[in-house]
Write a protein that holds these residues in place. Structure first.
Motif, PDB file in Angstrom:
ATOM      1  N   ARG A   1       0.656  -0.864  -0.626  1.00  0.00           N
ATOM      2  CA  ARG A   1       0.283   0.130  -0.546  1.00  0.00           C
ATOM      3  C   ARG A   1       1.211   1.033   0.273  1.00  0.00           C
ATOM      4  O   ARG A   1       2.461   1.443   0.349  1.00  0.00           O
ATOM      5  CB  ARG A   1      -0.826  -0.018   0.961  1.00  0.00           C
ATOM      6  CG  ARG A   1      -2.284  -0.728   1.329  1.00  0.00           C
ATOM      7  CD  ARG A   1      -2.831  -0.876  -0.166  1.00  0.00           C
ATOM      8  NE  ARG A   1      -3.535   0.052   0.486  1.00  0.00           N
ATOM      9  CZ  ARG A   1      -4.377   1.172  -0.099  1.00  0.00           C
ATOM     10  NH1 ARG A   1      -4.680   1.048  -1.345  1.00  0.00           N
ATOM     11  NH2 ARG A   1      -5.628   2.222   0.379  1.00  0.00           N
ATOM     12  N   ALA A   2       0.782   2.723  -0.976  1.00  0.00           N
ATOM     13  CA  ALA A   2       1.375   3.667  -0.835  1.00  0.00           C
ATOM     14  C   ALA A   2       0.178   4.556   0.364  1.00  0.00           C
ATOM     15  O   ALA A   2      -0.961   4.790   0.241  1.00  0.00           O
ATOM     16  CB  ALA A   2       1.580   3.462  -2.192  1.00  0.00           C
ATOM     17  N   GLU A   3       1.201   6.420  -0.077  1.00  0.00           N
ATOM     18  CA  GLU A   3       0.146   7.086   0.309  1.00  0.00           C
ATOM     19  C   GLU A   3      -1.574   7.186  -0.229  1.00  0.00           C
ATOM     20  O   GLU A   3      -2.208   7.572   0.319  1.00  0.00           O
ATOM     21  CB  GLU A   3       0.815   8.288   0.501  1.00  0.00           C
ATOM     22  CG  GLU A   3       0.351   9.309   1.125  1.00  0.00           C
ATOM     23  CD  GLU A   3       1.428  10.741   1.435  1.00  0.00           C
ATOM     24  OE1 GLU A   3       0.073  12.000   1.280  1.00  0.00           O
ATOM     25  OE2 GLU A   3       2.140  10.490   1.286  1.00  0.00           O
ATOM     26  N   HIS A   4      -1.274   7.042  -1.088  1.00  0.00           N
ATOM     27  CA  HIS A   4      -2.783   7.643  -1.834  1.00  0.00           C
ATOM     28  C   HIS A   4      -3.255   6.006  -3.079  1.00  0.00           C
ATOM     29  O   HIS A   4      -3.553   6.304  -3.781  1.00  0.00           O
ATOM     30  CB  HIS A   4      -2.323   8.629  -3.406  1.00  0.00           C
ATOM     31  CG  HIS A   4      -1.798  10.014  -2.160  1.00  0.00           C
ATOM     32  ND1 HIS A   4      -2.698   9.761  -1.499  1.00  0.00           N
ATOM     33  CD2 HIS A   4      -0.925  10.476  -2.105  1.00  0.00           C
ATOM     34  CE1 HIS A   4      -2.633  11.316  -1.299  1.00  0.00           C
ATOM     35  NE2 HIS A   4      -0.890  11.664  -1.179  1.00  0.00           N
TER      36      HIS A   4
ATOM     37  N   GLU B   1       3.030   3.431  -9.329  1.00  0.00           N
ATOM     38  CA  GLU B   1       3.003   3.812  -8.408  1.00  0.00           C
ATOM     39  C   GLU B   1       1.357   4.261  -8.583  1.00  0.00           C
ATOM     40  O   GLU B   1       1.303   4.925  -9.219  1.00  0.00           O
ATOM     41  CB  GLU B   1       2.955   4.730  -7.236  1.00  0.00           C
ATOM     42  CG  GLU B   1       2.141   5.409  -6.427  1.00  0.00           C
ATOM     43  CD  GLU B   1       3.100   6.427  -5.574  1.00  0.00           C
ATOM     44  OE1 GLU B   1       2.684   6.817  -4.681  1.00  0.00           O
ATOM     45  OE2 GLU B   1       4.107   6.836  -5.149  1.00  0.00           O
TER      46      GLU B   1
ATOM     47  N   ASP C   1      -3.389   5.215  -8.579  1.00  0.00           N
ATOM     48  CA  ASP C   1      -4.018   5.960  -6.943  1.00  0.00           C
ATOM     49  C   ASP C   1      -4.866   4.698  -6.635  1.00  0.00           C
ATOM     50  O   ASP C   1      -4.742   4.004  -7.079  1.00  0.00           O
ATOM     51  CB  ASP C   1      -3.845   7.224  -7.365  1.00  0.00           C
ATOM     52  CG  ASP C   1      -5.338   7.413  -9.015  1.00  0.00           C
ATOM     53  OD1 ASP C   1      -6.022   6.523  -8.778  1.00  0.00           O
ATOM     54  OD2 ASP C   1      -4.766   8.414  -9.551  1.00  0.00           O
ATOM     55  N   GLU C   2      -5.349   6.103  -5.995  1.00  0.00           N
ATOM     56  CA  GLU C   2      -6.860   4.805  -5.648  1.00  0.00           C
ATOM     57  C   GLU C   2      -7.521   4.641  -6.070  1.00  0.00           C
ATOM     58  O   GLU C   2      -8.605   3.497  -6.207  1.00  0.00           O
ATOM     59  CB  GLU C   2      -7.162   5.716  -4.259  1.00  0.00           C
ATOM     60  CG  GLU C   2      -7.861   6.986  -4.209  1.00  0.00           C
ATOM     61  CD  GLU C   2      -7.272   8.304  -4.396  1.00  0.00           C
ATOM     62  OE1 GLU C   2      -7.492   9.968  -5.169  1.00  0.00           O
ATOM     63  OE2 GLU C   2      -5.541   8.348  -3.932  1.00  0.00           O
TER      64      GLU C   2
END
Length: 190
Positions: free
Chosen positions: A152-155, A171, A173-174
């Protein structure tokens, strides 16, 4: 069925250009249109439309590339796993679920959304047969690709993309769209 409209613009590093996609995202499917400009190997424009059906499976990709020397078009269609390129059946693509338009971060989205890779923690590698489209030449080849959720990453999430000897930790996004694809693309607008 309600849908959301998303717009993303990416800096495309190998072509020294930019790509923008307008995406109508609904539950299990999306449609998109996009435009790109590149300077390498020569200045060119790309326009495309992409349609998916249930489970984000590609149904059609229509692409036009314009350069000083020529204008080329491609009509790639998937009808229940049977692929055609400009109306000609391509058995080497049969069984593929997705297209992958070269230098277009949007086309990494379909397998990610289908398998929830942008949301699932640590999953096994997911292998795919893809109808890969070279840009700016528009040649179509069958390629084997693998997507693996790393973290999982920040966004959203980091997902490893592999094709042949190429590997990149991308990476997303959501929404399942590329934020950063090292050595290929970086999102400029969200």
């Amino acid at each position: 069925m309600s849908s959301r409209t998303l717009v993303r613009t990416w800096d495309i590093l190998p072509s020294r250009g930019y790509s923008t996609a307008w995406i109508a995202l609904a539950e299990g499917r999306f449609t998109a249109r996009g435009r790109a400009v590149g300077l390498i190997p020569e200045p060119y424009w790309v326009t495309y439309t992409l349609d998916t059906v249930d489970a984000y499976v590609t149904s059609r990709l229509h692409v036009t590339v314009e350069s000083a020397a020529s204008t080329r078009t491609l009509d790639l269609r998937n009808d229940a796993g049977r692929w055609t390129v400009d109306g000609e059946h391509r058995p080497d693509l049969d069984g593929a679920l997705d297209c992958d338009l070269g230098l277009c971060p949007l086309t990494n989205t379909m397998p990610v959304l289908r398998h929830g890779l942008h949301r699932e923690p640590g999953t096994e590698p997911h292998p795919f047969l893809m109808a890969w489209v070279a840009v700016p030449g528009l040649e179509v080849t069958a390629t084997h690709q693998t997507y693996t959720h790393l973290a999982r990453a920040e966004h959203g999430a980091r997902i490893r993309y592999e094709a042949g000897d190429f590997r990149s930790d991308v990476e997303f996004d959501e929404d399942g769209l590329v934020l950063d694809y090292p050595e290929l693309a970086t999102v400029l607008t969200r």
